[in-house]
Design an enzyme around this catalytic site. Structure first.
Site, PDB file in Angstrom:
ATOM      1  N   ASP A   1       0.814  -1.210   0.000  1.00  0.00           N
ATOM      2  CA  ASP A   1       0.000   0.000   0.000  1.00  0.00           C
ATOM      3  C   ASP A   1       0.852   1.267   0.000  1.00  0.00           C
ATOM      4  O   ASP A   1       0.525   2.242  -0.677  1.00  0.00           O
ATOM      5  CB  ASP A   1      -0.923   0.014   1.219  1.00  0.00           C
ATOM      6  CG  ASP A   1      -2.042  -1.012   1.104  1.00  0.00           C
ATOM      7  OD1 ASP A   1      -2.402  -1.370  -0.028  1.00  0.00           O
ATOM      8  OD2 ASP A   1      -2.541  -1.460   2.153  1.00  0.00           O
TER       9      ASP A   1
ATOM     10  N   THR B   1     -10.357   3.371   6.462  1.00  0.00           N
ATOM     11  CA  THR B   1     -10.050   2.106   7.145  1.00  0.00           C
ATOM     12  C   THR B   1      -8.625   2.072   7.689  1.00  0.00           C
ATOM     13  O   THR B   1      -8.232   1.080   8.304  1.00  0.00           O
ATOM     14  CB  THR B   1     -10.237   0.917   6.191  1.00  0.00           C
ATOM     15  OG1 THR B   1      -9.369   1.085   5.073  1.00  0.00           O
ATOM     16  CG2 THR B   1     -11.667   0.820   5.709  1.00  0.00           C
TER      17      THR B   1
END
Length: 260
Positions: A45, A160
């Site tokens: 990520d 999130t």
């Protein structure tokens, strides 16, 4: 005719990602970012965010198809999810638009910094002293004085991440909302944050900044000793993420709310 025909390849410097990049190059002739219709991103990520930021900075934004060779891989596809050739995988993927935040930060010395954030913009105290912040949403001051360790503004794509760890709400993609979440709020003690329409600008002014210095972080980029920040959604810099069908970002966001 395929939607995407020319692919660029961007790989994290890790051994795992470089090995995967070498293997993919044996099967497909990748082109430069300037020639490409889309980019394949190998890594985690963090590397995906780095690649997206680089495209924003360069002014050439391509749809990005990630293959996870990191840890969590929330923004990535599973590497072994399909045996299809990479071009077919990219062309069969679903697209999701992600709107970044534009942060304008003014430092105590008067310098102005403009940075985009895909996940969140956060303000964090720099010393043991609690931060004191004034929060303005739209044209109205909503909290004259928030005493806290910090506060963050999160997009649905970033809701999130740090936001969720700070007990902020998870926001569905395309909801047109932002999460404004305090970090260890001391006063007002009962304030737990807000969910805001994303067309409203957010301004945060640091109170007593000489005594209580605060830094501003837009994803991975930090500006220290800020006096104020202005945050709004930068729709003109919308990004497109590509996901394998059945493995999409909106499903992951829903799934995170049931994780135990």
């Amino acid at each position: 005719m395929a939607k995407y025909e020319k692919l660029a390849l961007s790989a994290s410097p890790t051994e795992k990602a470089q090995s995967a990049a070498k293997s993919l190059r044996n099967w497909f002739d990748f082109v430069s970012m300037d020639e490409a219709d889309a980019v394949v991103v190998l890594g985690g990520d963090g590397y995906m965010l780095q690649t997206l930021h680089q495209m924003i900075d360069d002014g050439r934004i391509l749809p990005a198809y990630g293959m996870n060779l990191g840890t969590v891989g929330f923004l990535m596809n599973k590497r072994e999810a399909s045996r299809l050739p990479i071009l077919d995988r990219v062309n069969r993927a679903r697209s999701f638009d992600v709107s970044p935040l534009a942060m304008t930060a003014v430092t105590q010395s008067g310098e102005t910094h403009r940075i985009c954030a895909i996940n969140e913009v956060s303000l964090l105290r720099e010393t043991r002293q609690t931060a004191k912040l004034e929060i303005k949403v739209g044209k109205k001051v909503r909290i004259p004085e928030l005493m806290c360790d910090g506060v963050l503004v999160a997009t649905p794509a970033g809701s999130t991440a740090y936001n969720f760890s700070a007990n902020g709400p998870i926001l569905p993609l395309g909801c047109g909302l932002l999460a404004l979440t305090p970090i260890s709020a001391f006063r007002p003690r009962r304030w737990r944050g807000a969910i805001l329409p994303d067309h409203l600008p957010i301004e945060i002014r640091i109170l007593e900044w000489e005594k209580r210095p605060v830094s501003a972080v837009a994803d991975q980029r930090e500006i220290r000793d800020v006096a104020s920040i202005h945050v709004e959604v930068a729709h003109e810099r919308d990004l497109t993420l590509l996901f394998d069908r059945g493995h999409s970002l909106d499903e992951r966001i829903v799934g995170e709310q049931f994780a135990v």
